[in-house]
Design a protein around this motif. Structure first.
Motif, PDB file in Angstrom:
ATOM      1  N   SER A 143      17.955 -19.234  26.375  1.00 31.42           N
ATOM      2  CA  SER A 143      19.070 -18.950  25.446  1.00 31.42           C
ATOM      3  C   SER A 143      19.331 -20.100  24.485  1.00 31.42           C
ATOM      4  O   SER A 143      20.481 -20.407  24.155  1.00 31.42           O
ATOM      5  CB  SER A 143      20.347 -18.610  26.239  1.00 31.42           C
ATOM      6  N   LEU A 144      18.249 -20.731  24.017  1.00 31.62           N
ATOM      7  CA  LEU A 144      18.383 -21.872  23.113  1.00 31.62           C
ATOM      8  C   LEU A 144      18.266 -21.490  21.639  1.00 31.62           C
ATOM      9  O   LEU A 144      18.486 -22.338  20.776  1.00 31.62           O
ATOM     10  CB  LEU A 144      17.332 -22.938  23.459  1.00 31.62           C
ATOM     11  N   LEU A 145      17.925 -20.242  21.341  1.00 32.67           N
ATOM     12  CA  LEU A 145      17.887 -19.805  19.954  1.00 32.67           C
ATOM     13  C   LEU A 145      19.304 -19.480  19.481  1.00 32.67           C
ATOM     14  O   LEU A 145      20.178 -19.124  20.287  1.00 32.67           O
ATOM     15  CB  LEU A 145      16.988 -18.586  19.778  1.00 32.67           C
ATOM     16  N   ILE A 146      19.509 -19.614  18.170  1.00 32.23           N
ATOM     17  CA  ILE A 146      20.823 -19.349  17.592  1.00 32.23           C
ATOM     18  C   ILE A 146      20.699 -18.277  16.510  1.00 32.23           C
ATOM     19  O   ILE A 146      19.613 -18.054  15.956  1.00 32.23           O
ATOM     20  CB  ILE A 146      21.452 -20.620  16.992  1.00 32.23           C
ATOM     21  N   GLU A 147      21.805 -17.631  16.212  1.00 33.80           N
ATOM     22  CA  GLU A 147      21.830 -16.634  15.142  1.00 33.80           C
ATOM     23  C   GLU A 147      21.462 -17.297  13.824  1.00 33.80           C
ATOM     24  O   GLU A 147      21.956 -18.378  13.493  1.00 33.80           O
ATOM     25  CB  GLU A 147      23.224 -16.025  15.039  1.00 33.80           C
ATOM     26  N   TYR A 191      11.371 -22.005  14.536  1.00 35.69           N
ATOM     27  CA  TYR A 191      10.897 -20.757  15.117  1.00 35.69           C
ATOM     28  C   TYR A 191      11.800 -19.633  14.612  1.00 35.69           C
ATOM     29  O   TYR A 191      13.001 -19.831  14.397  1.00 35.69           O
ATOM     30  CB  TYR A 191      10.990 -20.788  16.638  1.00 35.69           C
ATOM     31  N   SER A 192      11.219 -18.460  14.460  1.00 39.51           N
ATOM     32  CA  SER A 192      11.997 -17.282  14.094  1.00 39.51           C
ATOM     33  C   SER A 192      11.609 -16.132  15.013  1.00 39.51           C
ATOM     34  O   SER A 192      10.420 -15.858  15.197  1.00 39.51           O
ATOM     35  CB  SER A 192      11.738 -16.910  12.629  1.00 39.51           C
ATOM     36  N   ILE A 202      16.851 -18.172  15.458  1.00 38.33           N
ATOM     37  CA  ILE A 202      15.993 -19.304  15.113  1.00 38.33           C
ATOM     38  C   ILE A 202      16.198 -20.477  16.070  1.00 38.33           C
ATOM     39  O   ILE A 202      17.180 -20.545  16.803  1.00 38.33           O
ATOM     40  CB  ILE A 202      16.238 -19.780  13.655  1.00 38.33           C
ATOM     41  N   TYR A 203      15.231 -21.406  16.001  1.00 38.58           N
ATOM     42  CA  TYR A 203      15.315 -22.680  16.728  1.00 38.58           C
ATOM     43  C   TYR A 203      14.592 -23.711  15.874  1.00 38.58           C
ATOM     44  O   TYR A 203      13.396 -23.567  15.597  1.00 38.58           O
ATOM     45  CB  TYR A 203      14.652 -22.555  18.103  1.00 38.58           C
ATOM     46  N   TRP A 204      15.309 -24.740  15.436  1.00 36.18           N
ATOM     47  CA  TRP A 204      14.724 -25.740  14.544  1.00 36.18           C
ATOM     48  C   TRP A 204      13.739 -26.646  15.288  1.00 36.18           C
ATOM     49  O   TRP A 204      14.037 -27.130  16.390  1.00 36.18           O
ATOM     50  CB  TRP A 204      15.811 -26.598  13.898  1.00 36.18           C
ATOM     51  N   LEU A 205      12.573 -26.864  14.693  1.00 35.66           N
ATOM     52  CA  LEU A 205      11.586 -27.787  15.250  1.00 35.66           C
ATOM     53  C   LEU A 205      11.952 -29.216  14.845  1.00 35.66           C
ATOM     54  O   LEU A 205      12.467 -29.448  13.745  1.00 35.66           O
ATOM     55  CB  LEU A 205      10.181 -27.458  14.737  1.00 35.66           C
TER      56      LEU A 205
END
Length: 197
Positions: free
Chosen positions: A43-47, A108-109, A67-70
């Motif tokens: 659950s580390l991705l965000i809207e 990431y998307s 998304i999740y920023w690299l």
């Protein structure tokens, strides 16, 4: 590696959309995909939002991915391998096309079934630093019935691009309106921008 770089640049010059079918190796694409799946399970991705920090908003009727920023600070071996590939491409692009790229940002998307992103440009009106958009896809065995194509709009035509594993897309961030069509399967990518100050 340079063959895929030249493939992107030559197709970009020809059609304003650069495409390399194998910019990412099969192993790297698979490892990045597994990393994204793991992040999502935690659950580390965000809207995903619309706009930048100065004018950020959220509207699921326009965009519904997560998304999740690299970041190199994560010290993830596969993300760092991706960064090494991007940095080599930037050197090649600057040397061959005098592009003046000085930085980049990627995330990431993740699109779940039913997700989409309506027509938009990638460059912000209040910040022109994004010069080129790049999308690398992480979807093995993608079928036409899965949907989720990138639809790029040009003056007299449109181009529909399937998000198949290893493929990378490249275009000017301020030039081409594009959208992600409704996906019918889980759709994964690394999306980002090559920037200049």
């Amino acid at each position: 590696m340079e063959n895929s770089f030249e493939e992107i640049i030559s197709s970009y010059i020809e059609n304003k959309v650069g495409i390399s079918e194998h910019f990412l190796s099969a192993d790297l694409a698979t490892n990045l995909k597994q990393n994204l799946i793991g992040l999502n399970q935690k659950s580390l991705l965000i809207e995903a939002g619309i706009g930048n920090a100065e004018k950020l908003s959220y509207d699921g009727a326009i965009r519904s991915d997560s998304i999740y920023w690299l970041d190199k600070k994560h010290n993830n071996v596969f993300e760092n391998e991706f960064f090494t590939q991007i940095e080599a491409f930037i050197i090649y692009l600057n040397q061959s096309c005098y592009a003046g790229i000085t930085g980049y940002e990627f995330h990431y998307s993740l699109y779940e079934s039913g997700d989409f992103y309506l027509k938009h440009l990638d460059q912000f009106k209040n910040n022109p630093s994004r010069k080129y958009s790049m999308i690398s896809y992480l979807n093995s065995n993608w079928q036409e019935s899965d949907g989720g194509e990138l639809l790029v709009h040009q003056v007299n035509s449109s181009q529909k691009i399937a998000p198949t594993q290893g493929k990378t897309i490249f275009f000017k961030s301020d030039e081409l309106v594009h959208e992600v069509l409704v996906t019918h399967n889980t759709r994964m990518s690394i999306t980002g921008w090559l920037k200049s100050d």
